[in-house]
Design an enzyme around this catalytic site. Structure first.
Site, short mmCIF file in Angstrom:
data_model
loop_
_atom_site.label_atom_id
_atom_site.label_comp_id
_atom_site.label_asym_id
_atom_site.label_seq_id
_atom_site.Cartn_x
_atom_site.Cartn_y
_atom_site.Cartn_z
N CYS A 308 0.83 -1.20 0.00
CA CYS A 308 0.00 0.00 0.00
C CYS A 308 0.86 1.25 0.00
O CYS A 308 1.85 1.33 0.73
CB CYS A 308 -0.83 0.09 1.27
SG CYS A 308 -1.97 -1.24 1.44
N ARG A 404 -12.09 0.14 -6.56
CA ARG A 404 -11.82 -0.02 -5.13
C ARG A 404 -11.39 1.31 -4.51
O ARG A 404 -11.64 1.58 -3.34
CB ARG A 404 -10.71 -1.07 -4.97
CG ARG A 404 -10.38 -1.38 -3.55
CD ARG A 404 -9.45 -2.59 -3.45
NE ARG A 404 -9.53 -3.14 -2.13
CZ ARG A 404 -8.77 -2.75 -1.12
NH1 ARG A 404 -7.88 -1.82 -1.29
NH2 ARG A 404 -8.92 -3.28 0.07
P1 XMP Z 1 -0.65 -7.29 3.24
O1 XMP Z 1 0.14 -6.44 4.18
O2 XMP Z 1 -1.13 -8.55 3.88
O3 XMP Z 1 -1.93 -6.42 2.90
O4 XMP Z 1 0.09 -7.55 1.97
C1 XMP Z 1 -3.00 -6.88 2.09
C2 XMP Z 1 -4.11 -5.86 2.09
O5 XMP Z 1 -3.69 -4.61 1.54
C3 XMP Z 1 -4.81 -3.92 0.98
N1 XMP Z 1 -4.44 -3.51 -0.37
C4 XMP Z 1 -4.04 -2.27 -0.70
N2 XMP Z 1 -3.96 -1.14 0.02
N3 XMP Z 1 -3.12 0.00 -1.87
C5 XMP Z 1 -3.53 0.01 -0.57
O6 XMP Z 1 -3.47 1.05 0.07
C6 XMP Z 1 -3.17 -1.11 -2.67
O7 XMP Z 1 -2.81 -1.07 -3.83
C7 XMP Z 1 -3.66 -2.29 -2.05
N4 XMP Z 1 -3.90 -3.54 -2.52
C8 XMP Z 1 -4.36 -4.25 -1.47
C9 XMP Z 1 -5.97 -4.88 0.99
O8 XMP Z 1 -6.81 -4.51 2.06
C10 XMP Z 1 -5.30 -6.23 1.22
O9 XMP Z 1 -6.16 -7.17 1.81
#
Ligand code: XMP
Length: 493
Positions: A308, A404
């Site tokens: 993120c 999203r």
């Molecule tokens: P982890 O830390 O487990 O996080 O890799 C997975 C979660 O991150 C969110 N997610 C995003 N958040 N930009 C964001 O700010 C993104 O591009 C993005 N893609 C995923 C999502 O909630 C996921 O479950």
């Protein structure tokens, strides 16, 4: 008007590295700690773990593997609705002992071998009963029947290639008798028929064996694996289709569910489906208050994820332990479960998330390097990796994920404003072994706190605040790691 400077009298918000669980008196042996949980009124899991709805994490393969281990995969939504329905059906069919008629993939005698081969491939099945117009069983066709035809006769009709001396059983047959029939005749599937030889269902060897092998799987009342599906906040069509296809939980999937248009639309979707509806992501008490009257579960996480960039790009976010605890305060009053989504690097982070008030955790990067995640293994300078990208990254938004982030597609010549990056994570092998480490770590955390169950863990755990020095002390220090531990990698990697 309040002075601007008052805005800087700010509350503190904490995340995983800021806190530790305070060890307490305990009689709990970690292996005996019960990690079963509930993420919505009708979805109970045997491990408190979900996989992220991301296109480099959860498709049907990972959802099947995780449900077999007791957790829940949430299918991503960078696929069209038909593909999502097919993926849901693959999960629901995977371990089904007795597949109901409406879920059996069938062939007609006039189809070509090539058509049926494609159809079976798409549905993820290894064979199909062949039925006539009145649904009477004429034969059965499997990969073994098809193979010789693919070279020379792929346009031949199924009736040529099928096995017509088909062994069937009465629709009421007990699974054990069906298994014996399969052993006796060395076959892998037995169509079930009514007294007029009309197809009533199918029993497969795979379904029976998988049931035995995966005793702790997360299943619905018919014994089928559970599956979650991400839907956009305004995607009523996808929600209804996923619901009809048998999804157990729909996840309204947006980066900011406290957007009031999202709240209204999610409420609308909830009224149109039977499946439980979990809404996220949020990060504050106020957001929980606006959702808790209709949501079956709440998902927490504004910017903690490993890929993120929301917090850096937008300046907004909420450190995850505080976010979870604030939402859990409100959710607990209404008996609504909470899922902590994102930012979990180690099993200890998952334990802290639950101790802060979550009923389960959702992970992306932790699973993205496993065999079951989509994508191939790549080798960079002799090390193996798999691709992992944020759903708000340019690549994922170009494949359809922009909604999203509540963004329109850019006009021609304009660029996306991404909130995520495209990356690679170390290749990790099977999901089962990764999950074993994660759940084992959570259970040990429960042992330190003296909690026998997840609800006890949530209520009884206490935290201490950790300084940076304390945090450093917690990682291996003053040594050079020689043999990698299966559940620890240095933070810089
Ligand atoms: P982890 O830390 O487990 O996080 O890799 C997975 C979660 O991150 C969110 N997610 C995003 N958040 N930009 C964001 O700010 C993104 O591009 C993005 N893609 C995923 C999502 O909630 C996921 O479950």
């Amino acid at each position: 008007n309040r002075p601007f400077s008052e805005k800087l009298e700010v509350p503190e918000a904490l995340t995983f590295d800021d806190v530790l669980l305070r060890p307490s008196e305990s009689r709990v042996e970690p292996d005996e700690a019960d990690v079963s949980t509930r993420i919505s009124p009708n979805v109970e899991l045997n491990v408190p773990v979900l996989s992220a709805a991301m296109d480099t994490v959860t498709e049907s393969g990972l959802a099947i593997a995780l449900a077999r281990e007791g957790g829940l995969g949430v299918l991503h939504r960078n696929m069209d609705v038909e593909e999502a329905v097919a993926a849901i059906e693959r999960v629901k069919r995977a371990d089904e002992m007795k597949i109901r008629r409406e879920n059996v993939v069938t062939a007609s005698p006039e189809q070509t071998v090539k058509e049926v081969d494609r159809m079976m491939d798409r549905a993820g099945v290894g064979g199909a009963p062949v039925v006539d117009d009145e649904d009477r069983v004429l034969g059965i066709i499997s990969g073994t029947d098809i193979r010789p035809y693919l070279e020379v006769g792929e346009h031949d009709e199924v009736r040529e290639a099928m096995t017509d001396e088909v062994i069937t059983a009465d629709e009421e047959v007990p699974p054990r008798d069906a298994l014996e029939l399969m052993y006796e005749h060395k076959i892998e599937r037995v169509p079930l028929v009514d007294d007029e030889n009309r197809l009533a269902g199918l029993v497969t060897m795979q379904g029976i064996l998988a049931r035995r092998e995966h005793e702790d799987a997360a299943r619905d009342e018919d014994g089928r694996l559970l599956v979650g599906v991400a839907v956009g906040p305004f995607e009523t069509d996808r929600a209804v289709a996923a619901d009809e296809a048998g999804a157990d939980a729909l996840f309204i999937d947006t980066a900011h569910a406290h957007n009031l248009n999202v709240v209204e639309s999610a409420r609308d979707i909830k009224e149109q489906v039977d499946a439980d509806v979990i809404v996220g992501n949020i990060g504050t008490r106020e957001a929980a208050e606006d959702l808790v009257d209709f949501a079956d579960g709440l998902k927490v996480g504004i910017g903690p994820g490993s890929i993120c960039t929301t917090r850096v790009v937008t300046g907004a976010g909420m450190p995850q332990v505080t976010a979870v605890s604030q939402v859990a305060d409100v959710a607990a009053e209404h008996d609504v479960p909470v899922i902590a989504d994102g930012g979990i690097r180690y099993s200890g982070d998952a334990a802290k998330a639950i101790a802060a008030g979550a009923d389960a955790v959702m992970l992306g990067s932790y699973f993205s390097g496993t065999d079951e995640a989509p994508g191939r293994v790549i080798t960079i300078q002799g090390k193996k990796y798999k691709q992992y990208r944020g759903m708000g990254s340019v690549g994922a938004m170009q494949s359809g994920g922009g909604e999203r982030y509540l963004k329109e597609e850019p006009e021609e010549g304009e660029e996306y404003v991404p909130e995520g990056v495209e990356a690679a994570t170390p290749y990790k092998g099977s999901l089962a072994s990764e999950l074993h480490q994660l759940v084992g770590g959570i259970q040990s955390g429960m042992g330190y706190v003296g909690a026998e169950t997840i609800p006890e863990f949530k209520t009884d755990a206490r935290f201490v605040r950790v300084s940076q020095a304390g945090q450093q002390e917690g990682h291996p220090h003053d040594v050079m790691i020689t043999d990698e531990a299966p559940n620890y990698k240095p933070q810089s990697e």
